[in-house]
Design a protein around this motif. Structure first.
Motif, mmCIF file in Angstrom:
data_model
loop_
_atom_site.group_PDB
_atom_site.id
_atom_site.type_symbol
_atom_site.label_atom_id
_atom_site.label_comp_id
_atom_site.label_asym_id
_atom_site.label_seq_id
_atom_site.Cartn_x
_atom_site.Cartn_y
_atom_site.Cartn_z
ATOM 1 N N GLU A 1 14.833 12.569 -17.973
ATOM 2 C CA GLU A 1 14.043 14.187 -19.086
ATOM 3 C C GLU A 1 13.913 14.738 -18.121
ATOM 4 N N GLU A 2 14.265 14.765 -17.120
ATOM 5 C CA GLU A 2 14.436 16.112 -16.408
ATOM 6 C C GLU A 2 12.574 16.710 -16.024
ATOM 7 N N ARG A 3 11.976 16.345 -16.197
ATOM 8 C CA ARG A 3 10.556 16.606 -15.989
ATOM 9 C C ARG A 3 10.345 15.541 -14.594
ATOM 10 N N PRO A 4 8.117 15.700 -14.384
ATOM 11 C CA PRO A 4 7.956 15.105 -13.133
ATOM 12 C C PRO A 4 7.461 13.520 -13.439
ATOM 13 N N ARG A 5 7.299 13.340 -12.349
ATOM 14 C CA ARG A 5 7.052 12.320 -12.531
ATOM 15 C C ARG A 5 5.490 11.347 -13.244
ATOM 16 N N ASN A 6 5.859 11.105 -14.045
ATOM 17 C CA ASN A 6 4.082 10.631 -15.351
ATOM 18 C C ASN A 6 3.509 9.797 -14.193
ATOM 19 N N ALA A 7 3.687 9.008 -14.032
ATOM 20 C CA ALA A 7 3.269 7.663 -12.614
ATOM 21 C C ALA A 7 3.681 8.237 -11.518
ATOM 22 N N SER A 8 2.698 7.436 -11.050
ATOM 23 C CA SER A 8 2.727 6.846 -9.236
ATOM 24 C C SER A 8 2.825 5.499 -9.185
ATOM 25 N N ILE A 9 3.926 4.499 -8.750
ATOM 26 C CA ILE A 9 3.636 3.604 -8.017
ATOM 27 C C ILE A 9 3.550 3.186 -6.496
ATOM 28 N N GLY B 1 0.836 -1.547 -0.444
ATOM 29 C CA GLY B 1 -0.623 -0.072 -0.108
ATOM 30 C C GLY B 1 0.771 1.402 0.627
ATOM 31 N N ARG B 2 2.224 1.316 0.634
ATOM 32 C CA ARG B 2 2.992 2.398 0.286
ATOM 33 C C ARG B 2 2.891 2.600 -0.956
ATOM 34 N N THR B 3 2.824 3.581 -1.272
ATOM 35 C CA THR B 3 3.611 4.589 -2.402
ATOM 36 C C THR B 3 4.439 5.565 -2.497
ATOM 37 N N LEU B 4 5.533 4.571 -3.203
ATOM 38 C CA LEU B 4 6.969 5.113 -3.810
ATOM 39 C C LEU B 4 7.251 5.970 -4.172
ATOM 40 N N ILE B 5 6.332 6.719 -5.627
ATOM 41 C CA ILE B 5 6.407 7.675 -6.079
ATOM 42 C C ILE B 5 5.572 8.296 -6.639
ATOM 43 N N HIS B 6 5.439 9.574 -6.698
ATOM 44 C CA HIS B 6 3.871 10.316 -6.360
ATOM 45 C C HIS B 6 3.338 11.003 -7.868
ATOM 46 N N GLU B 7 2.832 10.391 -9.182
ATOM 47 C CA GLU B 7 2.746 11.163 -10.445
ATOM 48 C C GLU B 7 2.700 13.303 -9.356
ATOM 49 N N PHE C 1 12.748 1.137 -12.268
ATOM 50 C CA PHE C 1 11.253 2.417 -12.305
ATOM 51 C C PHE C 1 11.875 3.656 -11.220
ATOM 52 N N GLY C 2 10.709 4.192 -11.917
ATOM 53 C CA GLY C 2 11.689 6.241 -11.780
ATOM 54 C C GLY C 2 12.343 6.462 -12.669
ATOM 55 N N GLU C 3 13.125 5.775 -13.334
ATOM 56 C CA GLU C 3 14.351 5.991 -14.229
ATOM 57 C C GLU C 3 13.764 7.765 -15.253
ATOM 58 N N GLU C 4 12.490 7.554 -15.622
ATOM 59 C CA GLU C 4 11.667 8.108 -17.101
ATOM 60 C C GLU C 4 11.842 10.260 -16.846
ATOM 61 N N ALA C 5 11.953 10.103 -14.861
ATOM 62 C CA ALA C 5 11.752 11.597 -14.834
ATOM 63 C C ALA C 5 13.645 11.842 -14.590
ATOM 64 N N LEU C 6 14.226 10.965 -14.903
ATOM 65 C CA LEU C 6 16.279 11.253 -14.625
ATOM 66 C C LEU C 6 16.504 11.369 -15.512
#
Length: 366
Positions: free
Chosen positions: A215-223, A165-171, A208-213
């Motif tokens: 592109e240097e943009r905010p996270r595009n989804a939550s994990i 249930g813990r969210t690691l990455i927030h969109e 996971f989480g590499e796309e924001a790194l």
């Protein structure tokens, strides 16, 4: 034998039997059939640097020392490649089928596998659990990463226990790290209206989480975790130094013609309005936010050339495609690095996306 072989047809051959299942999948597209009719000769000067394996029929091998050897398909001797360096010729005693394996590619995979085994052995001696590492490093992404980088990366990972249930990455948040899922399962969620849409489920070994790194943009989804598990956190600076740099292959415009001549295809990862105004010849439109979903339309045996304006989205695309087992290159510096004349010569086609075929279906790439 005209289609790529299944890895099960390769795993008993020596030294292919030392490769991982993922490496066998990579290698199968570098294997080609060779037919010999009864009485036909194959001499060392015609055998190139490839490795040849006898799959059906029988051969008479005439050695430089005057010795003759009879090799029959299915025998223990046929599991080894034919040592043409020690032969005068090989004669087909009946109709034969051989497999030719790209020698340079096989050597690359064997060298990387050996280096990886050395890393795993050292880690096991240090008391590290090697099972999850095997799953993690079986990702095609790591086939492009030098073992020394992998060793350094493992030393910089921070393990975190995470409950269900813990969210690691927030969109929408800024990205300062990526994660590797060590154990447990997680889900990828996208905000839709007042709710969330499930995009995918992740298992142990996933990155996971590499796309924001990239592109240097905010996270595009939550994990979020589906069950109790643990992850390993890698800081952005370490990710860019150890993983992105060796994985994202770039080419100059001068090198593009050779790749296209070898069957490569352009992928335009920009937005639709940019694509419609002008794109490369027969480029498939694969906007970055849909690329993971649209990869089913791509051919794993074909190399791809990605471009965008600055090159950042292309780098993200290359990283994603590499993880999924594709061979892809980014246009160095993106379109911004081209002169006005070069840009006009490249982006001369206009209109909507080209049709792509997959498993009998036909749909537009955009």
């Amino acid at each position: 034998m005209n289609k790529p072989l299944h890895p099960d047809q390769l795993r008993n051959l020596v030294p292919l039997d030392s490769l991982s299942p993922r490496q066998l999948w990579e290698l199968r597209v570098r294997v080609a059939p060779l037919a010999l009719e009864a009485g036909q000769l194959l001499r060392p000067e015609n055998a190139s640097s490839a490795r040849h394996y006898l799959m059906s029929g029988s051969l008479l091998l005439n050695g430089r020392d005057g010795q003759q050897t009879h090799v029959v398909a299915g025998s223990p001797a046929a599991l080894h490649s034919i040592a043409f360096g020690q032969l005068v010729e090989a004669r087909a005693l009946e109709d034969c089928q051989l497999l030719t394996v790209d020698g340079a590619e096989l050597e690359r995979l064997l060298s990387w596998r050996q280096a990886l085994q050395d890393v795993l052995l050292q880690l096991s001696m240090d008391g590290e659990d090697g099972e999850w590492l095997e799953r993690l490093l079986d990702n095609p992404l790591f086939a492009q990463v030098p073992p020394a980088n992998i060793r350094s990366m493992l030393g910089r990972l921070v393990e975190i226990d995470v409950p269900a249930g813990r969210t690691l990455i927030h969109e929408g948040e800024a990205g300062d790290c990526c994660y590797f899922l060590k154990n447990g399962r997680a889900q990828v969620l996208k905000a839709v209206g007042s709710g969330e849409q499930l995009l995918a489920e992740l298992e142990a070994g996933a990155c996971f989480g590499e796309e924001a790194l990239l592109e240097e943009r905010p996270r595009n989804a939550s994990i979020a975790m589906i069950e109790d598990g643990s992850v390993l956190r890698l800081a952005r600076a370490d990710f860019l130094e150890l993983l992105k740099a060796p994985v994202v292959s770039e080419v100059d415009l001068d090198d593009v013609a050779d790749l296209l001549g070898c069957g490569a295809q352009w992928l335009d990862v920009r937005l639709l309005e940019d694509y419609e105004q002008g794109h490369a010849m027969q480029a498939l439109h694969m906007p970055l936010h849909l690329l993971r979903l649209k990869t089913r339309l791509l051919n794993p045996q074909r190399p791809y050339l990605c471009y965008c304006e600055s090159g950042k989205r292309s780098a993200n695309a290359i990283f994603l495609l590499t993880q999924l087992g594709f061979t892809a290159y980014a246009l160095r510096g993106g379109l911004d690095a081209l002169s006005p004349a070069e840009r006009a010569a490249l982006l001369w086609e206009c209109g909507s996306g080209y049709l792509a075929r997959s498993d009998g279906r036909i749909e537009r790439s955009l």
